[in-house]
Design an enzyme around this catalytic site. Structure first.
Site, PDB file in Angstrom:
ATOM      1  N   CYS A 281       0.906  -1.177   0.261  1.00  0.00           N
ATOM      2  CA  CYS A 281      -0.100   0.189  -0.030  1.00  0.00           C
ATOM      3  C   CYS A 281       0.953   1.211  -0.016  1.00  0.00           C
ATOM      4  O   CYS A 281       0.379   2.337   0.056  1.00  0.00           O
ATOM      5  CB  CYS A 281      -1.000   0.035   1.158  1.00  0.00           C
ATOM      6  N   ASP A 282       2.208   1.052  -0.145  1.00  0.00           N
ATOM      7  CA  ASP A 282       2.919   2.319  -0.015  1.00  0.00           C
ATOM      8  C   ASP A 282       3.018   3.057  -1.432  1.00  0.00           C
ATOM      9  O   ASP A 282       3.715   2.191  -2.201  1.00  0.00           O
ATOM     10  CB  ASP A 282       4.474   1.737   0.488  1.00  0.00           C
TER      11      ASP A 282
END
Ligand code: PLP
Length: 330
Positions: A281-282
């Site tokens: 999710c980065d």
């Protein structure tokens, strides 16, 4: 480069099969930590052939390495000189100097390397302590595409030898570091071309001086493919995105400094620009933008990156709970 002893930089790929093969081939080694030291000792490598080339080491690590029999330690500051000397007064020390990293895809100058004023101060302190400052090293930057960086580094090192001799020190190690490039997408100079430049620059170095290099990437890159799968595709603001099941945190981290890998798929559709991202999710986990790949790539497809044996599995983390890439030795 017949006069140059290779000391493999373990950080590039510490896989035991890789280390075992290099030990069998008679290579020496360069380490950054005691974990890397233990990998080698466990495989039977002699500590005397292992050089501790990380310019900043904790006191505990220096103590541990010294107790295990490591003799050579690098430094690039007066503080590190005093630290190593206080733990091991008879250590053989080599000084990392700053050198141009022009034309290297992964520059290393800036973080390490003593500048001329600091070099003078380090030499003066070594004389005061009666420390055995016995060598000079430099690193031209990783994936170095400019062979002249080695010439400049060697010439600078030989000037430092002169400064050392004038005050009674006895230099006997010239360590020309790593940086030897491997083929991805951009053109690179051949190892023969780099060898020509190095051999010419070291021709005047007397036989009493041991010359070594610290190749990492060059020795292991073409030993492996990085293989992953497409988790899914999407269209965002008119752009096509594909998400792989291993990205920056899965080991393809050198894309963050602009390294462009060759990417292969089993599809043969028209080439279109894709944004390629990892599964976490980065927002940093984006590998490439506008990379030309077949338009028919789909969920589940395999992706193959050749020449990916260096600085991939050794960089990978479990961030977001994704597994580390497995290593399959064929
Ligand atoms: C001290 C030292 N030596 C050698 C290397 C290996 O460099 P390369 O993989 O570019 O040959 C590195 C890489 O970071 C390094 O820090």
């Amino acid at each position: 480069m017949p006069r140059v002893h290779p000391h493999y930089a373990v950080k590039a790929n510490p896989n035991p099969q890789v280390l075992k093969t290099l030990i069998e081939e008679g290579a020496g080694f360069e380490i950054a930590s005691v974990a890397e030291l233990d990998f080698l000792l466990d495989l039977g490598q002699k500590a005397q052939d292992i050089y501790y080339s990380n310019p900043m080491k904790s006191r505990e690590f220096v103590r541990y390495a010294a107790a295990k029999g490591v003799e050579w330690f690098v430094l690039d500051s007066v503080e590190e000189l005093r630290k190593i000397f206080s733990v091991k007064p008879n250590a053989k020390l080599y000084l990392r100097i700053d050198t141009p990293n022009i034309g290297s895809d992964w520059p290393l100058s800036g973080k390490f390397g003593a500048h001329p004023a600091e070099v003078r101060e380090i030499i003066k302190t070594a004389v005061e302590l009666k420390a055995d400052l016995a060598g000079v090293t430099f690193h031209v930057g990783s994936q170095c595409r400019n062979p002249q960086n080695w010439r400049v580094g060697i010439e600078s090192a030989l000037k430092v030898f002169q400064q050392m001799r004038v005050v009674g020190l006895n230099p006997r190690l010239l360590n020309i570091g790593g940086g030897y490039p491997v083929r991805h997408v951009k053109p690179i100079p051949s190892i023969e071309k780099i060898g020509e430049v190095v051999n010419e620059a070291i021709a005047c170095v007397s036989d009493g001086i041991r010359i070594m290099a610290e190749p990492g990437r060059y020795l292991v890159s073409d030993a492996a493919y990085f293989v992953c799968r497409v988790v899914g595709t999407a269209t965002r603001a008119g752009k096509r995105w594909m998400y792989w099941d291993a990205g920056v945190f899965g080991g393809i981290i050198e894309t963050q400094e602009g390294l462009i890998y060759e990417v292969r798929t089993d599809r043969n559709g028209r080439l279109i620009p894709w944004v390629v991202a990892g599964p976490t999710c980065d927002s940093m986990d984006v590998l490439m933008r506008d990379h030309m790949l077949p338009e028919d790539v789909q969920e589940g497809d395999y992706i193959y990156i050749p020449n990916a044996g260096a600085y991939t599995s050794s960089y990978a983390s479990n961030f977001n709970g994704f597994p580390l890439p497995g290593v399959i030795v064929i």
